[in-house]
Structure formats: structure tokens, C-alpha cells
Design a protein around this motif. Structure first.
Motif, mmCIF file in Angstrom:
data_model
loop_
_atom_site.group_PDB
_atom_site.id
_atom_site.type_symbol
_atom_site.label_atom_id
_atom_site.label_comp_id
_atom_site.label_asym_id
_atom_site.label_seq_id
_atom_site.Cartn_x
_atom_site.Cartn_y
_atom_site.Cartn_z
ATOM 1 N N ASP A 57 0.849 -1.187 0.000
ATOM 2 C CA ASP A 57 0.000 0.000 0.000
ATOM 3 C C ASP A 57 0.883 1.235 0.000
ATOM 4 O OD1 ASP A 57 -2.168 1.639 0.038
ATOM 5 O OD2 ASP A 57 -2.921 0.994 1.997
ATOM 6 N N SER A 73 -3.721 0.450 -3.753
ATOM 7 C CA SER A 73 -3.932 1.759 -3.143
ATOM 8 C C SER A 73 -5.246 2.373 -3.591
ATOM 9 C CB SER A 73 -2.772 2.695 -3.512
ATOM 10 O OG SER A 73 -2.985 3.984 -2.984
ATOM 11 N N SER A 74 -5.791 3.233 -2.745
ATOM 12 C CA SER A 74 -6.981 4.000 -3.099
ATOM 13 C C SER A 74 -6.606 5.296 -3.812
ATOM 14 C CB SER A 74 -7.792 4.321 -1.838
ATOM 15 O OG SER A 74 -6.990 5.036 -0.913
ATOM 16 N N ARG A 75 -5.324 5.601 -3.873
ATOM 17 C CA ARG A 75 -4.857 6.818 -4.535
ATOM 18 C C ARG A 75 -4.854 6.600 -6.044
ATOM 19 N NH1 ARG A 75 0.102 8.617 -0.561
ATOM 20 N NH2 ARG A 75 0.698 9.843 -2.393
ATOM 21 N N ASP A 76 -5.703 7.368 -6.735
ATOM 22 C CA ASP A 76 -5.964 7.085 -8.143
ATOM 23 C C ASP A 76 -5.429 8.145 -9.104
ATOM 24 O OD1 ASP A 76 -7.689 9.106 -7.509
ATOM 25 O OD2 ASP A 76 -9.506 8.116 -8.230
ATOM 26 N N LEU A 110 -6.120 -0.468 -8.002
ATOM 27 C CA LEU A 110 -6.877 0.531 -7.251
ATOM 28 C C LEU A 110 -7.878 -0.136 -6.309
ATOM 29 C CD1 LEU A 110 -7.655 3.219 -9.981
ATOM 30 C CD2 LEU A 110 -6.264 3.540 -7.928
ATOM 31 N N LYS A 111 -7.965 0.373 -5.084
ATOM 32 C CA LYS A 111 -9.007 -0.049 -4.159
ATOM 33 C C LYS A 111 -10.296 0.720 -4.479
ATOM 34 C CE LYS A 111 -5.771 -0.458 -0.235
ATOM 35 N NZ LYS A 111 -5.486 0.062 1.109
ATOM 36 N N PRO A 112 -11.456 0.093 -4.258
ATOM 37 C CA PRO A 112 -11.653 -1.323 -3.925
ATOM 38 C C PRO A 112 -11.418 -2.183 -5.165
ATOM 39 C CG PRO A 112 -13.768 -0.270 -4.234
ATOM 40 C CD PRO A 112 -12.737 0.824 -4.362
#
Length: 224
Positions: free
Chosen positions: A52, A79-82, A100-102
Motif C-alpha cells: 500500500d 492503493s486508493s490513490r488514483d 486501485l481499491k476497492p
């Protein structure tokens, strides 16, 4: 057994990923002390790392850089950072993939398996041998062997086999193969590559290797 290390601060997600990779038969380990990721990496010696970006103390970019200074182990960022900048930074720091999360666990496992296959399905050892699925390519004398049967390859046939075995699990375009053969594909006839591929396939069939080199229409060739 492949070992996968998870560097993820979200406890729930960490446990879900651990459970899933163990169902696939992998050995999993999760970092819990985020002040000393590097030593835990060295102790566990994973074949692949899930990293992460947002972590306590130091971020994933920092630890990726530290690990890259001593190891070429495959690293997948989760990561959720897009933003494009985050993705570019991850790749520039030495990441091999970015999810990318989710995300779907099925997609995660598909990416893990593909990256493990590309990285570890062949072994190039000091004696100069490339191996994949029982096929042995001698890098010294253009000799290929399978199931105790051997065949001699021409220079071009050997180079094609080497390029495709080196990138097993990946589709390799005709242009890339031609660059490997002649450095600049613009100076050769495209039919010349077809002739060499077909001749190599015939030699492979003669020693029992059917469909070892597969065509992907409009894309290129692959050794799966």
C-alpha cells in the motif's frame, strides 16, 4: 511454495488478502511493525510483495525504494490513490503493477499469478540454460531439448525461442521479435519472420512440443 508478503495498514483488508492467498496455496505474511518493513522483508524473503502507499511512519514509495536497492522481487501496489502522478511514481520507484481499491479478489489473484508466472516460470542459471515447462534452451550452442530429445536451432530460430521463453506468459508482438532478431524491423520483410516461426514450430513438433508457441491474432506470439 511461493511466499507473498503484504504491507497494508488496513487490518480487515490485510486479513482478507491473507486468507485468500493461503486458499491458493501460497504462504503469506503481513507486516505489523511499519517502522521496520525492510528487516521483515529480509527475514521472510517473499517471492512477491503487495504494497500500500498510505502507511504509518513511511509511505509505500519509501519502502519500495529501500527494497529495490537490494532486491528485484515483484511488487504490486494496492492503493486508493488514483491520480496519474501516484501511479507514475509507483512505477518509477520500481513497482510492477498497480491495483486501485476497492478491487476484486479474483482480479488481484489473477495479477499475482500472472506476475509470479512471468517472474519464476523459467530459470536462467550460471551454466547458461533457460528452462520453461520442461523445455531446456542451451544459451551456448543453440541447442533445445525436451523430454530427452534434442534439436539444433539456427541463429534466428534460437533467438525467437529465447525471446519468447524469456517472456513466457506474455504476448510478444511481431515487431518486438523482429527488433530482437534484426534490431530494426523496418529493414526486413514481415514474411521472413513467419518463415522462421513456422520452421521453429516444425522442429518443436518433431520432439513432441505441440502448440508450445501460440499465435494471438493481431497481437503476436506467446509461450503460455
Amino acid at each position: 511454495m511461493f511466499k507473498i508478503m503484504i504491507v497494508e495498514d488496513d487490518l480487515k483488508l490485510r486479513e482478507i488478502i491473507l486468507e485468500n492467498i493461503r486458499k491458493w496455496g501460497f504462504e503469506g505474511s503481513a507486516v505489523t511493525n511499519f517502522t521496520d518493513v525492510l528487516n521483515q522483508f529480509l527475514k521472510f524473503e517473499p517471492h512477491l510483495l503487495l504494497m500500500d502507499i498510505n502507511l504509518p511512519y513511511y509511505d509505500g514509495f519509501y519502502w519500495c525504494g529501500r527494497i529495490r536497492s537490494i532486491s528485484r522481487v515483484p511488487i504490486i501496489f494496492i492503493s486508493s490513490r488514483d491520480s496519474n502522478m501516484d501511479i507514475i511514481m509507483a512505477m518509477n520507484m520500481g513497482g510492477d503493477d498497480y491495483i486501485l481499491k476497492p478491487f476484486s479478489l479474483e482480479v488481484l489473484m489473477a495479477k499475482i499469478n500472472a506476475l509470479l508466472r512471468r517472474t519464476y516460470s523459467y530459470t536462467e542459471i550460471e551454466s547458461g540454460v533457460l528452462q520453461h515447462q520442461g523445455v531446456i534452451l542451451d544459451l551456448k550452442d543453440n541447442h533445445l531439448e525436451y523430454n530427452q530429445q534434442g534439436v539444433e536451432l539456427t541463429k534466428n530460430e534460437y533467438r525467437i525461442a529465447y525471446i519468447l521463453m524469456k517472456k513466457s506468459g506474455q504476448i510478444v508482438s511481431r515487431d518486438e521479435i523482429m527488433r530482437g532478431l534484426w534490431e530494426d524491423e523496418s529493414f526486413v520483410d514481415d514474411n521472413t519472420l513467419t518463415v522462421n516461426i513456422n520452421r521453429l514450430r516444425r522442429k518443436l513438433r518433431d520432439i513432441g512440443l505441440h502448440d508450445f508457441i501460440q499465435t494471438r491474432k493481431g497481437q503476436g506470439y506467446i509461450i503460455p
